[in-house]
Design an enzyme around this catalytic site. Structure first.
Site, mmCIF file in Angstrom:
data_model
loop_
_atom_site.group_PDB
_atom_site.id
_atom_site.type_symbol
_atom_site.label_atom_id
_atom_site.label_comp_id
_atom_site.label_asym_id
_atom_site.label_seq_id
_atom_site.Cartn_x
_atom_site.Cartn_y
_atom_site.Cartn_z
ATOM 1 N N GLU A 163 0.815 -1.228 0.000
ATOM 2 C CA GLU A 163 0.000 0.000 0.000
ATOM 3 C C GLU A 163 0.848 1.278 0.000
ATOM 4 O O GLU A 163 0.859 2.042 0.984
ATOM 5 C CB GLU A 163 -0.956 0.019 1.193
ATOM 6 C CG GLU A 163 -2.066 -0.993 1.075
ATOM 7 C CD GLU A 163 -3.176 -0.772 2.100
ATOM 8 O OE1 GLU A 163 -2.941 -0.073 3.096
ATOM 9 O OE2 GLU A 163 -4.270 -1.314 1.896
ATOM 10 N N GLU A 190 -6.516 -8.050 -0.252
ATOM 11 C CA GLU A 190 -7.034 -8.040 1.117
ATOM 12 C C GLU A 190 -8.520 -7.701 1.040
ATOM 13 O O GLU A 190 -8.900 -6.707 0.421
ATOM 14 C CB GLU A 190 -6.335 -6.972 1.962
ATOM 15 C CG GLU A 190 -4.851 -7.185 2.125
ATOM 16 C CD GLU A 190 -4.176 -6.066 2.931
ATOM 17 O OE1 GLU A 190 -4.877 -5.293 3.599
ATOM 18 O OE2 GLU A 190 -2.944 -5.968 2.859
HETATM 19 C C1 GLA Z 1 -4.206 -2.372 4.850
HETATM 20 C C2 GLA Z 1 -2.875 -3.016 4.957
HETATM 21 C C3 GLA Z 1 -2.829 -4.143 5.920
HETATM 22 C C4 GLA Z 1 -3.596 -3.825 7.162
HETATM 23 C C5 GLA Z 1 -4.988 -3.444 6.808
HETATM 24 C C6 GLA Z 1 -5.813 -3.099 8.000
HETATM 25 O O1 GLA Z 1 -5.003 -2.793 3.867
HETATM 26 O O2 GLA Z 1 -2.370 -3.448 3.725
HETATM 27 O O3 GLA Z 1 -1.498 -4.375 6.249
HETATM 28 O O4 GLA Z 1 -2.967 -2.792 7.828
HETATM 29 O O5 GLA Z 1 -4.963 -2.315 5.985
HETATM 30 O O6 GLA Z 1 -5.417 -1.883 8.546
#
Ligand code: GLA
Length: 669
Positions: free
Chosen positions: A142, A304
């Site tokens: 991210e 995710e």
């Molecule tokens: C993001 C990140 C994860 C985790 C989630 C939840 O999507 O990629 O590592 O931190 O948020 O906060």
């Protein structure tokens, strides 16, 4: 169709790994993503590397038929590196340093960070790049999250100066002219005088600076992320050839040009937390899904998806029974071929103690595990049908980061108007009627689409204007939102009658523009020639038709009552619609419906508000997804008879869908 999960073996005793792998296998989990925050476990002391624990996990998972996606561990640098380079942190626009303890907060222009980041990635690849159970790579994690896409440190300042030197061919005079630095005596004598936009006397950095400087800084910052990723991509291709490379993007996050970032990737993946989207557990219009798919115009992975209540201090409502599954299928309906849940087991420690996974902290399988298992079983059964199917869209929503960024720093009005809001607004109207839309860049070939929607062509180059003209001349329909054709590439306002380069295409001029939303008590409305009345919001381009252009909507309030609010113009074999304001839902739907019908695109009437209809196709076979986002059962009309792939039942006419459930109709050909 694959089910996956984010796994952090480093958080748990090694004796537990076997249990985890067994439970995953039983749930039908076929892929696990690991490694992306484990730099210190891989390099506990500078120059001492340990990848053995990760190899053992990959081996063990492999024995359970589970493949690994590895994330490079660069978002969280170890404390020893911080000690070595006290100036490694990013700096905010107010000069505040982002202290150690979060992630993504090292400056990507810091030479020491760059060096050590490359080295750990290379070591990881040397150790695991050819492992047979490693099937894909994720770069970092991210980029830009937690407000880290735009650093204002000294390293960035000098990198920005070099970036500008190149952009303006070393000619400071050209920069001064482009940015109009004569205003307030801001002319520069050399590139080394240019400071990053930081907080000024009146406002924050975003809107307190020269617009030319701000837009170039946003572009530069995006390029920094892309270049950082590119270094990793090169290493991965060298040491782990043939394995797809992805990054987990953040949907509608807007501070990186995602088209640029995706260019170096093989597959786009992204992180989908529907419960975060609006706090009501009801996903917004699928604009994010469609943008992610549009980046490469290819199927995507959801790297995710929220599988439990998420939050750090406070946390969101727990996904209700059925919602994890419904959201997974929503993603599939919009073109995802892998859904990976975040995360396997909620962590006992750390900032994300309350960002829950499939399992609670105790690790005992409960309701959400059973739901994941159901999805795993269904995916296995559905794969032969759905693998290879894709989303085909007659509409495309144009996504232009230059316009988005220009409006981000100068939003015109406080609510109701903005690039993403406008795109969302159009996407919602299409989604309500079961019309699929891709989100497309300004560069791709638009010919496969019947209709293009440009939410706002605020920053417009002659090249894009010409391409749009060609699209319409060839028979396409273009819908353009308000405040278009206003600015040139340097974020300067054009010196011709608006909408500038679009005037001929749109068949109109803008007589005035007005931010009417700041007038207390004014309830702006527009009406069509048949007397239908809609509310309008935000601002108004007051339009005057030219040539044979036709007025579609007129304002009915304020001193410009009776003047045009939307104009339709024939151009070549196609049509351009210029919309001068933000319409309410009914107005947007009616406008898009008439365009869709004229372009022979099917438009579904009367789809219940909480139901989403979307399609995937494989050759001549169409699969219709009907998703019920409400907790109560709803009866829906089907667009065609066929068999429900989930229940095996033959369906025709209409069917009742339980709350948070769906049917997938394999339509009779
Ligand atoms: C993001 C990140 C994860 C985790 C989630 C939840 O999507 O990629 O590592 O931190 O948020 O906060």
């Amino acid at each position: 169709m694959l089910l996956g999960v984010a796994y952090y073996p480093e958080h748990w005793p090694e004796e537990r790994w076997e249990t985890d792998a067994q439970l995953m296998q039983e749930a039908g989990i076929r892929r696990v993503r690991m490694g992306e925050f484990a730099w210190h476990r891989m390099e506990p002391v500078e120059g001492q590397f340990d990848l053995g624990w990760l190899r053992r996990t990959i081996d063990l998972l492999g024995r359970h038929g589970i493949e690994s996606i590895l994330g490079t561990p660069t978002p969280t640098y170890p404390a020893w590196l911080h000690k070595k380079y006290p100036d490694i942190h990013q700096v905010k626009s107010n000069g505040q340093v982002m202290e150690f303890g979060q992630r993504q907060d090292a400056c990507k222009n810091h030479p020491g960070y760059r060096l050590y980041a490359q080295r750990i990635v290379e070591k990881m690849l040397q150790a695991l790049g050819d492992h047979p159970h490693v099937v894909a790579w994720q770069t970092d994690n991210e980029f830009g999250c937690h407000g880290t896409a735009r650093c204002r440190c000294a390293y960035c300042e000098s990198a920005f100066q070099s970036w500008l030197r190149e952009r303006f061919g070393g000619d400071i005079g050209a920069l001064n002219a482009a940015w109009g630095t004569v205003f307030w005596s801001q002319d520069y004598n050399g590139f080394d005088e240019i400071a990053l936009p930081r907080d000024t006397a009146d406002r924050t950095a975003n809107d307190g600076q020269n617009p030319g400087l701000v837009l170039d800084f946003y572009r530069f910052s995006s390029d920094v992320q892309v270049a950082f990723q590119r270094e990793q991509v090169r290493l991965i291709r060298r040491y782990s050839p043939g394995r797809p490379i992805t990054h987990n993007l953040m949907g509608l996050f807007s501070q990186i040009d995602y088209f640029d970032l995706a260019e170096d990737l093989d597959v786009v993946s992204w992180d989908n937390y529907p419960f975060q989207a609006n706090g009501t557990n009801r996903p917004l219009a699928p604009l994010a899904h469609d943008l992610m798919r549009g980046l490469k115009q290819k199927p995507v992975w959801v790297m995710e998806q929220g599988s439990g209540p998420g939050g750090w201090g406070t946390f969101a409502a727990t996904p209700q029974p059925g919602q994890m599954r419904l959201w997974a299928y929503q993603a599939v309906a919009h073109g995802a071929d892998m859904i990976s849940f975040f995360r396997w087991r909620s962590c006992r420690w750390g900032r994300e103690q309350y960002w829950h996974g499939i399992l609670y902290h105790h690790g005992v399988p409960q309701r959400r595990y059973e739901e994941a298992k159901r999805i795993g079983q269904e995916f296995a059964a559905l794969s032969p049908e759905l693998d290879g199917s894709v989303v085909e869209s007659p509409f495309a929503i144009l996504y232009d980061y230059d316009s988005l960024w220009a409006l981000e720093s100068q939003p015109h009005v406080s609510t109701g108007f903005g690039y993403v809001e406008m795109a969302q607004h159009f996407a919602q109207a299409l989604a309500r009627a079961g019309v699929s839309a891709d989100v497309a860049s300004m560069q791709v070939d638009w010919r496969p689409y019947k209709v293009l929607i440009a939410p706002c062509l605020h920053v417009l180059t002659p090249k894009v204007a010409d391409a749009l003209k060609e699209f319409v001349r060839g028979g396409g329909t273009l819908i353009v939102g308000p405040r278009s054709g206003v600015k040139d590439e340097e974020n300067a306002i054009v010196d011709e009658l608006l909408p500038g380069l679009l005037r001929k295409l749109a068949g109109c001029t803008v007589e005035e523009y007005d931010a009417f939303s700041s007038i207390p008590g004014l309830d702006m409305r527009v009406r069509d020639p048949n007397g239908r009345v809609y509310h309008a919001y935000g601002l108004a381009d007051v339009l005057a038709p030219e040539g044979s252009a036709q007025v579609l909507l007129s304002y009915s309030e304020h001193y410009y009552a009776g003047k045009a609010a939307a104009i339709q113009n024939r151009y070549g074999r196609g049509t351009c619609v210029y919309l001068g304001t933000v319409l309410d839902d009914a107005g947007a739907s009616d406008l898009l419906q008439s365009v869709a019908r004229a372009a022979s695109v099917a438009w579904l009437d009367g789809v219940p508000n909480s139901v989403e209809v979307a399609y995937r196709v494989k050759g001549s076979q169409r699969y219709a997804f009907y998703l019920n986002h409400s907790a109560s059962p709803i009866r829906v009309s089907l667009t065609g008879p066929g068999v429900d792939l989930l229940s095996g039942q033959q369906l025709e006419g209409s069917c009742e869908i339980p709350g948070f459930d769906l049917v997938i109709v394999k339509e009779a050909v």
